[in-house]
Scaffold this active site. Structure first.
Site, PDB file in Angstrom:
ATOM      1  NE  ARG A 157       0.229   1.662   4.422  1.00  0.00           N
ATOM      2  CZ  ARG A 157       0.999   2.584   5.014  1.00  0.00           C
ATOM      3  NH1 ARG A 157       1.668   3.451   4.282  1.00  0.00           N
ATOM      4  NH2 ARG A 157       1.116   2.644   6.329  1.00  0.00           N
ATOM      5  CD  GLU A 256      -2.446   7.362   9.460  1.00  0.00           C
ATOM      6  OE1 GLU A 256      -2.785   6.260   9.938  1.00  0.00           O
ATOM      7  OE2 GLU A 256      -1.278   7.734   9.402  1.00  0.00           O
ATOM      8  NE  ARG A 260      -2.261   5.508   4.333  1.00  0.00           N
ATOM      9  CZ  ARG A 260      -2.130   4.973   5.555  1.00  0.00           C
ATOM     10  NH1 ARG A 260      -2.520   3.732   5.769  1.00  0.00           N
ATOM     11  NH2 ARG A 260      -1.653   5.695   6.563  1.00  0.00           N
ATOM     12  CB  CYS A 302       1.426   9.491  10.237  1.00  0.00           C
ATOM     13  SG  CYS A 302       2.577   8.820  11.459  1.00  0.00           S
ATOM     14  CB  THR A 304       5.475   6.609  10.361  1.00  0.00           C
ATOM     15  OG1 THR A 304       4.048   6.521  10.144  1.00  0.00           O
ATOM     16  CG2 THR A 304       5.751   6.986  11.789  1.00  0.00           C
ATOM     17  NE  ARG A 311       1.516  -1.567   7.016  1.00  0.00           N
ATOM     18  CZ  ARG A 311       1.339  -2.801   7.507  1.00  0.00           C
ATOM     19  NH1 ARG A 311       2.364  -3.517   7.914  1.00  0.00           N
ATOM     20  NH2 ARG A 311       0.119  -3.308   7.585  1.00  0.00           N
ATOM     21  NE  ARG A 340       2.336  -1.628  11.257  1.00  0.00           N
ATOM     22  CZ  ARG A 340       1.826  -0.584  10.610  1.00  0.00           C
ATOM     23  NH1 ARG A 340       0.580  -0.605  10.143  1.00  0.00           N
ATOM     24  NH2 ARG A 340       2.557   0.508  10.400  1.00  0.00           N
ATOM     25  CD  GLU A 345      -0.336   1.874  13.397  1.00  0.00           C
ATOM     26  OE1 GLU A 345      -1.260   2.308  12.720  1.00  0.00           O
ATOM     27  OE2 GLU A 345       0.750   2.441  13.478  1.00  0.00           O
TER      28      GLU A 345
HETATM   29  P1  ADP Z   1      -1.789   0.190   7.008  1.00  0.00           P
HETATM   30  O1  ADP Z   1      -1.155   1.257   7.803  1.00  0.00           O
HETATM   31  O2  ADP Z   1      -0.888  -0.363   5.964  1.00  0.00           O
HETATM   32  O3  ADP Z   1      -3.146   0.521   6.502  1.00  0.00           O
HETATM   33  P2  ADP Z   1      -2.761  -1.467   9.155  1.00  0.00           P
HETATM   34  O4  ADP Z   1      -1.775  -2.015  10.102  1.00  0.00           O
HETATM   35  O5  ADP Z   1      -3.737  -0.431   9.595  1.00  0.00           O
HETATM   36  O6  ADP Z   1      -1.912  -1.056   7.918  1.00  0.00           O
HETATM   37  O7  ADP Z   1      -3.589  -2.701   8.475  1.00  0.00           O
HETATM   38  C1  ADP Z   1      -4.712  -2.426   7.680  1.00  0.00           C
HETATM   39  C2  ADP Z   1      -5.397  -3.720   7.334  1.00  0.00           C
HETATM   40  O8  ADP Z   1      -4.582  -4.425   6.357  1.00  0.00           O
HETATM   41  C3  ADP Z   1      -5.528  -4.664   8.531  1.00  0.00           C
HETATM   42  O9  ADP Z   1      -6.781  -5.314   8.458  1.00  0.00           O
HETATM   43  C4  ADP Z   1      -4.441  -5.683   8.292  1.00  0.00           C
HETATM   44  O10 ADP Z   1      -4.776  -6.936   8.843  1.00  0.00           O
HETATM   45  C5  ADP Z   1      -4.434  -5.768   6.778  1.00  0.00           C
HETATM   46  N1  ADP Z   1      -3.186  -6.309   6.253  1.00  0.00           N
HETATM   47  C6  ADP Z   1      -1.949  -5.787   6.371  1.00  0.00           C
HETATM   48  N2  ADP Z   1      -1.057  -6.580   5.748  1.00  0.00           N
HETATM   49  C7  ADP Z   1      -1.755  -7.631   5.208  1.00  0.00           C
HETATM   50  C8  ADP Z   1      -1.403  -8.785   4.447  1.00  0.00           C
HETATM   51  N3  ADP Z   1      -0.138  -9.041   4.083  1.00  0.00           N
HETATM   52  N4  ADP Z   1      -2.393  -9.639   4.077  1.00  0.00           N
HETATM   53  C9  ADP Z   1      -3.681  -9.392   4.418  1.00  0.00           C
HETATM   54  N5  ADP Z   1      -4.090  -8.303   5.135  1.00  0.00           N
HETATM   55  C10 ADP Z   1      -3.123  -7.447   5.526  1.00  0.00           C
HETATM   56  N1  DAR Z   2      -0.466   4.840  16.267  1.00  0.00           N
HETATM   57  C1  DAR Z   2       0.321   6.043  16.219  1.00  0.00           C
HETATM   58  C2  DAR Z   2       0.889   6.226  14.811  1.00  0.00           C
HETATM   59  C3  DAR Z   2       2.019   5.301  14.469  1.00  0.00           C
HETATM   60  C4  DAR Z   2       2.292   5.245  12.979  1.00  0.00           C
HETATM   61  N2  DAR Z   2       1.137   4.606  12.289  1.00  0.00           N
HETATM   62  C5  DAR Z   2       0.267   5.276  11.549  1.00  0.00           C
HETATM   63  N3  DAR Z   2       0.470   6.514  11.159  1.00  0.00           N
HETATM   64  N4  DAR Z   2      -0.881   4.656  11.172  1.00  0.00           N
HETATM   65  C6  DAR Z   2       1.448   5.960  17.254  1.00  0.00           C
HETATM   66  O1  DAR Z   2       2.103   6.975  17.460  1.00  0.00           O
HETATM   67  O2  DAR Z   2       1.647   4.890  17.802  1.00  0.00           O
END
Ligand code: ADP
Ligand code: DAR
Length: 390
Positions: A157, A256, A260, A302, A304, A311, A340, A345
């Site tokens: 993504r 966010e 995306r 953010c 990051t 990512r 994660r 996250e």
């Molecule tokens: P991002 O910041 O990339 O949006 P998140 O940690 O918020 O990531 O995850 C968003 C969604 O994407 C969550 O439901 C997570 O389980 C899913 N996800 C992340 N990586 C994978 C993957 N390799 N396969 C399936 N789902 C994934």
């Molecule tokens: N959860 C916030 C943000 C961390 C980075 N992830 C983002 N932007 N989705 C933290 O400071 O832990």
């Protein structure tokens, strides 16, 4: 009273929402930061400084930097330091705790953003410049797990901001609707393998929404870090998801970031998933004007997610390595990977499935970021096989 207890968070959110609601219209660019906001910041900065927080905000917001920045505002949206640090002040368990309320904040509050960026992205110094966009070709990356022994699924993504709009704390309801209209029109014009449907969150059946979240397509709701950063205002207005007919390409609207762009499928064919995301980014880039800063790369809410904002993650089972947490942590550091839980996250692993991805997003081209992640996952799988045989 625990700082993170609900009542205090609600009081702070009321205070922040009042601050957000007034700062855009009641005051014009260049107005002084109000005494009420200054007092709130002083109180919460003191609490953070005395806490055991391990956030990058706590590490890098020194009293000297705090005093230097606390009265500054951004020229176009009058954003304050409070808009930037509110999430980390509310949530001492933040990993980072810092967001940019608008693109100008990265310059106006650079004394705070630059050390956080350098720390998170592993030495992207304030004198460094994000390389020009270079996606390369996914075919260079062989399938990470052709026999499907370890990897459940792969996802790549990136985030994008649309030129002319600030980030969540400064977006008004009309902005959310305007952004959604633009993103909906752009995604609905996609053809071929990208053809699909846009579904607004407003009016979405709860059963449908829960299933989309459970299937890892749709973003979760109620993230307290994002709420405290001013990212839940006017929810669910302007929020939604585009899903192609094959359900392997999706676009998030106004979670966010403004947008995306996501590609995902079962198995470990990183190159194919990456190429699909790149094709989607390039098709949408013909319809939408993405905001890219000369030095920081693609702009995001953010810090990051700046730079490439990529990512690339695998849902992976590494049972033997996961029994050796210290060794696993060493390998994650060595390969610059982030671990994660299964639902992303701030979630826990379920059924032994972890979400493992590249940590840094800046200082390398898009191709180099994907290569760094590809090499890292290969290294983990080799270590898992070694751990299994020893
Ligand atoms: P991002 O910041 O990339 O949006 P998140 O940690 O918020 O990531 O995850 C968003 C969604 O994407 C969550 O439901 C997570 O389980 C899913 N996800 C992340 N990586 C994978 C993957 N390799 N396969 C399936 N789902 C994934
Ligand atoms: N959860 C916030 C943000 C961390 C980075 N992830 C983002 N932007 N989705 C933290 O400071 O832990």
């Amino acid at each position: 009273m625990l700082l993170n207890s609900k009542p205090r968070l609600e009081l702070r959110l009321i205070g922040l929402c009042t601050h957000l609601a007034t700062h855009r219209y009641a005051s014009k660019s260049g107005d002084k930061v109000s005494n009420e906001v200054l007092q709130q910041m002083e109180d919460d900065f003191k609490n953070l400084s005395e806490s055991k927080s391990k956030s990058l905000l706590k590490r890098h917001l020194t009293k000297e930097i705090f005093d230097k920045l606390k009265t500054k505002t951004t020229p176009s949206f009058n954003s304050t330091l409070l808009h930037c640090i509110s999430s980390g002040l509310c949530n001492h368990d933040s990993g980072v705790g810092l967001y940019a309320p608008d693109p100008e904040a990265y310059k106006v509050f650079a004394d705070l953003f630059d050390p956080v960026i350098e720390d998170y992205h592993k030495c992207f110094r304030k004198t460094d410049k994000q390389p020009a966009t270079s996606f390369g070709k996914g075919k260079d990356f062989e399938n990470l797990d052709p026999d499907c022994n370890f990897i459940v699924s792969t996802r790549v993504r990136c985030g994008r901001a649309i030129v002319g709009y600030p980030f969540n704390p400064c977006l008004m309801e009309k902005d959310y609707k305007d952004l959604e209209n633009q993103i909906c029109a752009a995604t609905m014009s996609l053809t071929g393998e990208y053809k699909g449907s846009y579904m607004p969150l407003t009016g979405m059946d709860k059963v449908v929404q829960d299933k989309l979240i459970e299937d890892h397509y749709l973003f979760k709701e109620g993230d307290r870090f994002l709420a405290a950063a001013g990212a839940s205002r006017f929810w669910p207005t302007g929020r939604g998801i585009f899903l192609n007919d094959a359900k392997n390409f999706l676009v998030w609207c106004n979670e966010e970031d403004h947008i995306r762009i996501i590609s995902m499928e079962k198995g470990g064919d990183l190159g194919k998933v990456y190429d699909r995301m790149v094709g989607g980014v390039e098709a949408l880039g013909k319809k939408l004007k993405f905001n890219r800063d000369e030095r920081l790369g693609f702009q995001t809410f953010c810090p990051t997610n700046l730079g490439t904002s990529i990512r690339a993650s695998v849902h992976i089972k590494l049972p033997n390595l996961m029994c050796q947490p210290d060794h696993m942590e060493e390998l994650a550091q060595k390969y610059r990977l982030q671990i994660r839980g299964t639902s992303g996250e701030h979630s826990e692993a379920k059924g032994g499935v972890h979400d493992i991805s590249n940590q840094r997003r800046m200082g390398l081209t898009e191709y180099e970021i994907i290569k760094e992640m590809h090499d890292g996952i290969k290294g983990l799988i080799a270590a898992e096989c070694q751990a299994k045989s020893s």
